[in-house]
Design an enzyme around this catalytic site. Structure first.
Site, PDB file in Angstrom:
ATOM      1  N   LYS A  68       0.835  -1.202   0.000  1.00 30.05           N
ATOM      2  CA  LYS A  68       0.000   0.000   0.000  1.00 30.05           C
ATOM      3  C   LYS A  68       0.879   1.265   0.000  1.00 30.05           C
ATOM      4  CE  LYS A  68      -3.715  -2.368   2.533  1.00 30.05           C
ATOM      5  NZ  LYS A  68      -4.715  -2.216   3.618  1.00 30.05           N
ATOM      6  N   TYR A 108     -12.379  -2.917  -3.168  1.00 28.75           N
ATOM      7  CA  TYR A 108     -12.923  -2.958  -1.807  1.00 28.75           C
ATOM      8  C   TYR A 108     -14.450  -3.045  -1.789  1.00 28.75           C
ATOM      9  CZ  TYR A 108      -8.391  -1.944   0.405  1.00 28.75           C
ATOM     10  OH  TYR A 108      -7.101  -2.020   0.873  1.00 28.75           O
ATOM     11  N   ASN A 152      -1.824  -0.386   7.181  1.00 31.80           N
ATOM     12  CA  ASN A 152      -1.278  -1.700   7.564  1.00 31.80           C
ATOM     13  C   ASN A 152      -0.397  -2.324   6.480  1.00 31.80           C
ATOM     14  OD1 ASN A 152      -3.348  -2.359   5.855  1.00 31.80           O
ATOM     15  ND2 ASN A 152      -4.376  -3.792   7.243  1.00 31.80           N
ATOM     16  N   HIS A 188      -1.829  -5.620   1.521  1.00 34.24           N
ATOM     17  CA  HIS A 188      -3.110  -6.298   1.338  1.00 34.24           C
ATOM     18  C   HIS A 188      -2.821  -7.614   0.634  1.00 34.24           C
ATOM     19  CE1 HIS A 188      -7.157  -7.319   0.006  1.00 34.24           C
ATOM     20  NE2 HIS A 188      -6.573  -7.665  -1.136  1.00 34.24           N
TER      21      HIS A 188
END
Ligand code: CMP
Length: 135
Positions: free
Chosen positions: A9, A49, A112, A115
Site C-alpha cells: 500500500k 474494496y 497496515n 493487502h
C-alpha cells in the site's frame, strides 16, 4: 500451484520497504508472476474494496489506497493464499505477531502496509481486476 494478489500500500511504498517485504515472500519460496507500480484509479479502488462498500470506513479505505503509488503483484506457490496471509500477519497490526510484516512494520489498521487476497476465489477476482492482461 495457487496464486494470490498482493498490494504494498502507499504507506509501504513511501517508507521504501518494498524490497524488505518482497524478500520475505521470496525467502518463503513464493514466485513473482507479475508486478507493477501504479497510481490506483478511484474506480479500481472501489471495485477492489466492493465488499466493504457499506462499512463506515469505506471512504477512508479508498482515499488511502489512492493516496500514492501501490506496488501490485501476483505471487504463486503451494498454499500461496494462506502462506502470504501468515507472512502478512493479522489485519489489525495490534494483533499481528512480531515477525510478521504488520507485526514488524505497522501500528494501525488503516495504514497496515500490505493487502493480500483472503481466499482462492478472491485471488482470482483480484488478479483479474489488477492484472486484466495476465494469462
Ligand atoms: P486490507 O487487507 O487491505 O482489506 C481491507 C482493509 O480495510 C484492511 O486491510 C484494513 O486496512 C481496513 N479495515 C478493516 N477493518 C477496518 C476498520 N474497522 N476500520 C478501518 N479500516 C479497516
Amino acid at each position: 500451484m495457487e496464486e494470490t494478489l498482493v498490494l504494498i500500500k502507499p504507506d509501504g511504498v513511501k517508507r521504501q520497504i518494498c524490497g524488505e517485504i518482497l524478500t520475505r515472500y521470496e525467502r518463503k519460496g513464493l514466485i513473482i508472476k507479475a508486478m507493477k507500480l501504479l497510481q490506483t484509479p478511484k474506480e479500481l479502488a472501489e471495485e477492489h474494496y466492493a465488499e466493504h462498500k457499506d462499512k463506515p470506513f469505506f471512504g477512508e479505505l479508498v482515499d488511502f489506497i489512492t493516496s500514492g503509488p501501490v506496488l501490485a503483484f501476483v505471487l504463486a506457490g503451494k498454499n500461496a493464499v494462506t502462506s502470504v496471509r501468515t507472512i502478512n500477519g493479522a489485519t489489525n497490526p495490534v494483533d499481528a505477531t512480531s515477525g510478521s510484516i504488520r507485526g514488524d512494520y505497522a501500528l494501525t489498521m488503516d495504514s497496515n502496509v500490505v493487502h493480500a487476497s483472503d481466499s482462492v476465489d478472491s485471488a482470482a477476482r483480484e488478479i483479474h481486476l489488477w492484472f486484466p492482461e495476465y494469462k
